[in-house]
Design an enzyme around this catalytic site. Structure first.
Site, short mmCIF file in Angstrom:
data_model
loop_
_atom_site.label_atom_id
_atom_site.label_comp_id
_atom_site.label_asym_id
_atom_site.label_seq_id
_atom_site.Cartn_x
_atom_site.Cartn_y
_atom_site.Cartn_z
N ARG A 157 -37.82 -14.73 9.89
CA ARG A 157 -36.17 -14.77 10.02
C ARG A 157 -36.02 -16.20 10.54
O ARG A 157 -34.06 -16.22 9.82
CB ARG A 157 -36.39 -13.19 11.21
CG ARG A 157 -36.98 -12.14 11.00
CD ARG A 157 -37.14 -11.33 12.80
NE ARG A 157 -38.05 -11.66 13.22
CZ ARG A 157 -38.81 -11.55 14.50
NH1 ARG A 157 -37.07 -10.93 14.87
NH2 ARG A 157 -39.56 -12.22 15.67
N ASN A 188 -37.08 -8.07 11.94
CA ASN A 188 -39.39 -7.53 11.84
C ASN A 188 -39.10 -6.13 11.88
O ASN A 188 -38.40 -4.97 12.49
CB ASN A 188 -39.67 -8.08 12.77
CG ASN A 188 -40.51 -9.99 12.57
OD1 ASN A 188 -40.12 -10.26 11.40
ND2 ASN A 188 -40.83 -10.22 13.15
#
EC number: 6.2.-.-
Length: 755
Positions: A21, A39
């Protein structure tokens, strides 16, 4: 700037807990794109908006520049309507839906974190739990997915202001690093006595003093407790061996650096790459003659199992202690490694003089992995920490979720869905109650972690294996029995992403045969859906059944009787006074079951040569026979091959030649080499005959006997000379630790065949 384009992107693979990320955030903001990343139970989801040219660059760089620990399995892209969004955000995780996200393995300390703990000016100087998105604990602390801090054993450590700032800063490598911590807010180290009472002083300094005094130090690691002593101190290593009830099996050794490793062992480039990899396994290496290691560390063994530090705690300990240390599993012989604090104190309190411990819980016990390098490739011997739970990915999907229960010894289990088989960490021998509990708890954890509700349960054919009995108790699932040696060959096929057919050579100790007898020296024509037994070693009785496995001289008596060499003047018979009774016993089928076992053939020769009459750990006689062999010797003993359509290989011919050379006072290393070479030639001879009858030119080698490098290298060389293509293991062990992969692959193939 042109027309705005917006894409919805799904990234699957090992993309959680590896800085993916933050990577996406930096990539998107660097390209001036808007959107968000997060996520979920499938992996990472992204929406990205901007000019078409920027979006194209983003998608290309998404795969090409992924973080070092990421494994991108699949990227899917869909068009969505542009919304003229500004800025790019990391959004909250979505925990709804069926889990499909992959979990990263535990990873050795990265260079950046190592630099911090060794910098006296850094706020994490000498902090033993330093980590970032590129390294640190993963699998051993994960309770659930998505991989977020509340779903790990770090949930109980609230972030301090400075760690919170790092966690929220997109420019920081700890941006969304879930185990992030520091001395102000993270786990703490302490030293206790053998009863768990905290001791005064700096824990690391006092722990070094324990080692320096020649005492035994218990160390809480990533996946469990270790026991450590000074590896150069003979008395300390002998004391540990006595307290641990581990008579001969070698201890693993941790060294501070590659340079220190080179002072102990010969190391080539491939072996160095294995040692220094992010997985940090124990690597089996050839010991230097003058290596400064106590003889009791690896008695009678020409190899050492070396590993480098893989946690900040290890680095800090070995920076203060100048010599290599034994670092062996924290258990009593045959028990599973201790990982819970109270249990460790109870089980190891009589072994360790002190404990170096911390307060970060371990969720899953995980032993160190063990590998050896064969022809420049890494072959696992024990696949665990650093590798698990990364899946073995197959070219074909599983129509239904599968649970594979594995074997009885060196057990691993596996769960499979989609294209992935999640082979478990090393469990051990299920005959131990604590190991059986670890097996059942591990299955439940994997089923939850990967959201697998098995519709098919694969198991060994042996009705008394505890793994088989567990399979029978799984509700609502179809049972698929897989013959042991077929599972070995299927494991090798799956390891190489192939479905066969192949000529399979499965050599191991013992396995339940398709006819109910004991197999172990098998030549199969096999694919993933089935096999045909095309040849085998000629069966020889095992006097006393399983007792013969622990007493190789008994199998030697059986082989000597088979080849007509039961002469009382042989040393092996003179050393074992009741050999005549054992010889008589070998004629009684009930108490001496016949076995076509390659492992027992090695045992017999080892006993005849005086290498080992009794063993203290599995495979000891064969390992010591392998190490005895003179690898420069080119001679080989002849072996007769008879029968048809099922070929029979007379292992007793090898024994007859061994005895003849022994009587002629031929040096033992030469005899051992000629035995290995003769068996290798027989393997290739049988493969040639099988190729003639089937037209198949690919050979798969599997089973624990093929961990023997002298045999393996000789067989592969001869196969290559004779135009064969050879498949070996590289992702799972050839021993029973790979059986679960083979069982899963067979079950999946049978399901696909039915459809």
């Amino acid at each position: 700037m042109g027309e705005l384009v917006r894409k919805r992107v799904r990234v699957e693979g090992i993309v959680q807990g590896v800085g993916f990320r933050p990577f996406v955030y930096s990539l998107a903001t660097g390209l001036g794109l808007a959107g968000h990343v997060g996520n979920d139970v499938h992996g990472v989801f992204v929406e990205v908006e901007g000019p078409a040219s920027g979006i194209r660059r983003f998608l290309r760089m998404l795969r090409e520049q992924a973080p070092p620990l990421a494994v991108v399995a699949r990227i899917s892209v869909a068009d969505v309507a542009a919304v003229a969004e500004t800025g790019f955000r990391v959004v909250d995780s979505d925990s709804t839906g069926s889990r499909a996200a992959l979990v990263s393995s535990d990873t050795a300390t990265c260079a950046d974190c190592l630099g911090e703990i060794t910098d006296p000016e850094d706020r994490r100087s000498a902090y033993p739990f330093t980590n970032c998105t590129h390294c640190g604990p993963r699998f051993t602390i994960v309770r659930d997915v998505p991989y977020d801090r509340p779903n790990t054993t770090m949930a109980g450590f609230a972030l301090c202001a400075r760690c919170e700032a790092e966690y929220r800063d997109p420019a920081n490598r700890r941006f969304h690093a879930q185990p992030v911590c520091c001395p102000d807010c993270g786990p703490r180290l302490r030293l206790t006595d053998s009863g768990g009472v905290a001791l005064q002083g700096d824990p690391l300094i006092e722990a070094v003093a324990v080692l320096a005094r020649g005492e035994v130090l218990g160390v809480k690691g990533l996946g469990g407790y270790h026991l450590a002593v000074d590896a150069t101190n003979s008395d300390a290593a002998a004391t540990l061996r006595k307290r641990k009830h581990r008579e001969d099996k070698p201890f693993a050794v941790m060294v501070a650096s590659v340079e220190q490793a080179r002072s102990l062992c010969a190391i080539d480039d491939a072996e160095q790459a294995a040692l220094t990899s992010r997985r940090r396994p124990i690597v089996l290496l050839n010991r230097l003659p003058d290596a400064p290691v106590a003889p009791s560390v690896a008695p009678g063994n020409h190899q050492l199992g070396l590993m480098l530090p893989y946690t900040p705690l290890h680095h800090l300990l070995l920076r203060r202690f100048p010599r290599p240390i034994v670092l062996t599993s924290g258990n009593v012989s045959d028990e599973p490694i201790a990982y819970l604090d109270d249990d460790a104190l109870a089980r190891l309190g009589d072994i360790a003089d002190a404990f170096l411990v911390h307060d970060r819980p371990i969720h899953v016990r995980t032993d160190d992995s063990v590998v050896r390098v064969v022809g420049g490739r890494t072959m696992p011997v024990r696949r665990s920490r650093g590798y698990v739970p990364e899946p073995v990915t197959l070219p074909w999907p599983f129509p239904q979720p599968v649970l594979a229960c594995g074997a009885e010894l060196k057990n691993t289990f596996g769960v499979a869905k989609g294209e992935h088989v999640f082979v478990s960490h090393h469990i051990g021998d299920l005959e131990n109650y604590e190991t059986l509990r670890s097996f059942t708890a591990g299955i439940e954890h994997f089923r939850r972690l990967f959201d697998v509700e098995p519709r098919v349960v694969a198991h060994d054919l042996h009705p008394e294996y505890l793994s088989t009995k567990y399979a029978a108790e799984v509700d609502g699932a179809e049972l698929v029995g897989v013959q042991h040696h077929h599972a070995h060959i299927a494991s090798c096929l799956a390891d190489n992403g192939e479905s066969g057919p192949v000529l399979g050579v499965a050599f191991d100790g013992t396995g339940y045969g398709g006819d109910g007898s004991i197999w172990g020296g098998e030549f199969l024509v096999a694919d993933l859906t089935g096999f045909r037994r095309q040849g085998h070693l000629e069966p020889v009785p095992l006097p006393g059944g399983t007792t013969a496995i622990k007493q190789p001289w008994r199998t030697a008596v059986a082989y000597l009787a088979e080849c007509g060499n039961l002469s009382p003047d042989l040393d092996v018979l003179q050393r074992n006074a009741n050999w005549a009774e054992v010889a008589a016993l070998s004629r009684w089928g009930r108490h001496a079951p016949p076995a076509s076992s390659a492992g027992r053939l090695f045992d017999a020769v080892a006993a005849i040569l005086g290498v080992r009459d009794l063993i203290n750990y599995e495979g000891q006689a064969a390992i010591e026979l392998e190490q005895l062999a003179d690898t420069t010797e080119a001679g080989e003993y002849p072996v007769s091959i008879s029968g048809g359509p099922v070929l029979r290989v007379r292992g007793s011919d090898l024994v007859r030649s061994v005895v003849a050379d022994l009587r002629a006072a031929t040096p033992l290393p030469v005899i051992a080499a000629r035995f290995h070479n003769g068996l290798a030639a027989a393997v290739v001879d049988v493969c040639g005959r099988m190729r003639d009858s089937t037209g198949i030119g690919t050979v798969a080698l599997s089973g624990g006997v093929f961990q023997n490098l002298v045999l393996l290298q000789r067989v592969t060389m001869l196969l290559d000379r004779n135009g064969f293509r050879t498949l070996l293991h590289s992702q799972v062990p050839p021993n029973d630790g790979g059986i679960s992969l083979g069982q899963a692959a067979v079950a999946g193939a049978l399901c696909r065949a039915r459809r």
